[in-house]
Every structure is written in C-alpha cells, then in structure tokens.
Design an enzyme around this catalytic site. Sequence first.
Site, PDB file in Angstrom:
ATOM      1  N   ARG A 154      -3.513  20.941  23.708  1.00  0.00           N
ATOM      2  CA  ARG A 154      -3.155  19.516  23.675  1.00  0.00           C
ATOM      3  C   ARG A 154      -2.206  19.198  22.530  1.00  0.00           C
ATOM      4  O   ARG A 154      -1.487  18.196  22.585  1.00  0.00           O
ATOM      5  CB  ARG A 154      -4.410  18.656  23.655  1.00  0.00           C
ATOM      6  CG  ARG A 154      -5.153  18.719  24.994  1.00  0.00           C
ATOM      7  CD  ARG A 154      -6.434  17.957  24.949  1.00  0.00           C
ATOM      8  NE  ARG A 154      -7.302  18.457  23.895  1.00  0.00           N
ATOM      9  CZ  ARG A 154      -8.482  19.008  24.089  1.00  0.00           C
ATOM     10  NH1 ARG A 154      -8.956  19.142  25.295  1.00  0.00           N
ATOM     11  NH2 ARG A 154      -9.194  19.429  23.071  1.00  0.00           N
ATOM     12  N   GLU A 199     -18.239  26.992  14.689  1.00  0.00           N
ATOM     13  CA  GLU A 199     -19.666  26.729  14.510  1.00  0.00           C
ATOM     14  C   GLU A 199     -20.490  27.999  14.730  1.00  0.00           C
ATOM     15  O   GLU A 199     -21.434  28.269  13.995  1.00  0.00           O
ATOM     16  CB  GLU A 199     -20.102  25.634  15.492  1.00  0.00           C
ATOM     17  CG  GLU A 199     -21.508  25.144  15.256  1.00  0.00           C
ATOM     18  CD  GLU A 199     -21.874  23.997  16.180  1.00  0.00           C
ATOM     19  OE1 GLU A 199     -23.045  23.610  16.162  1.00  0.00           O
ATOM     20  OE2 GLU A 199     -21.000  23.504  16.916  1.00  0.00           O
TER      21      GLU A 199
END
Length: 174
Positions: free
Chosen positions: A62, A99
């Site tokens: 994006r 993460e």
Amino acid sequence: MDPITPIKKLIRDIPDFPKKGILFRDITPLLADPSGLALSIELLANPFRGKRIDLVVGAESRGFIFGTAVACCLSAGFVLVRKPGKLPHKKVSMSYELEYGSDSLEMHADSIVAGQRVLIVDDVLATGGTMKACCDLVNQLGGELVGVAVLIELAGLQGRKKVAPASVHSVLQY
C-alpha cells in the site's frame, strides 16, 4: 466540515480481523472513492510542499499506492521497498522484528544518492517495525530523511517512538 471527516467516513472498521481482538481499518472504500482518494493524497503531500523532496520511498504494497501519488504531487521520484527476492538488481536489506518473529525489506542499492532528500510514505503506522526498517534503509544509503507521512497512525501502538527522531505526519490518528 473539516477535511478529515470525509476521509474518516470512507474507512471501514472490521472487528476481529485478522484475528480476534483486532479492529482493522479497511481503506479499500477510500481507494475506490475518487474525491476521497484525491483528498487523502493532498493531505499527505501538503506539509512537504516546498521542502525540496527528491524521492518518496514506499514499502510494499500500500506504500506503493500512496507513495507514487505523493511523489507526483511533489514532483519527486519514487523508490520501491520490497519483500526479499522481488528486486532484480544489487540490493541493500534491513531486518526488523515482528510481534512473532522477524522479516526483512530490500531496496535497490543505487536507488538513493547520498544527500538526496527523502520522504517515506505508507498507509498505516502501527508498531513501527516496517517504517523503522525503511528509515534505516534510507540512512544506510546516505539519504537525508525529511520525514514520514502516513494516512493512518494507530497511536496506541507507539510506532512514532520507534521511528524517532524522524518527524511523523499522520492524516488520521486512532
């Protein structure tokens, strides 16, 4: 009405995506709306007009959408940052922590000439891992990082701290 309201109305909230407990901010309705898309690009580019930006850097995928449009607004070039194995020429790479694990990004080694003024553009600043890797790539090639511009900043995740001392411009904050 302030200019942010029409953009906010075009961002769809999707609960529990990609996993339970996450509220996903879906920009696809914004991308499909000509006036909303144009306004979002202007609001991303405006703080950097007159700042002599040579290059806009955008990360897959994006960042390509928003970055190329902002580059056009600023009469600047555009540089791709991609996942490993996607660029055909000599590359520099930067690993970053996720993460659960790590990833890396690559840029052509000749895409930035030392001293060029660079703006990094993406759709979202969340935890800051991807953006920090982009900042590090720009610095590694000797670019002068003018700033970071994002459509959405998820302020609670404190990604802004991770990319410091780079200045961050966000159109929307959640």
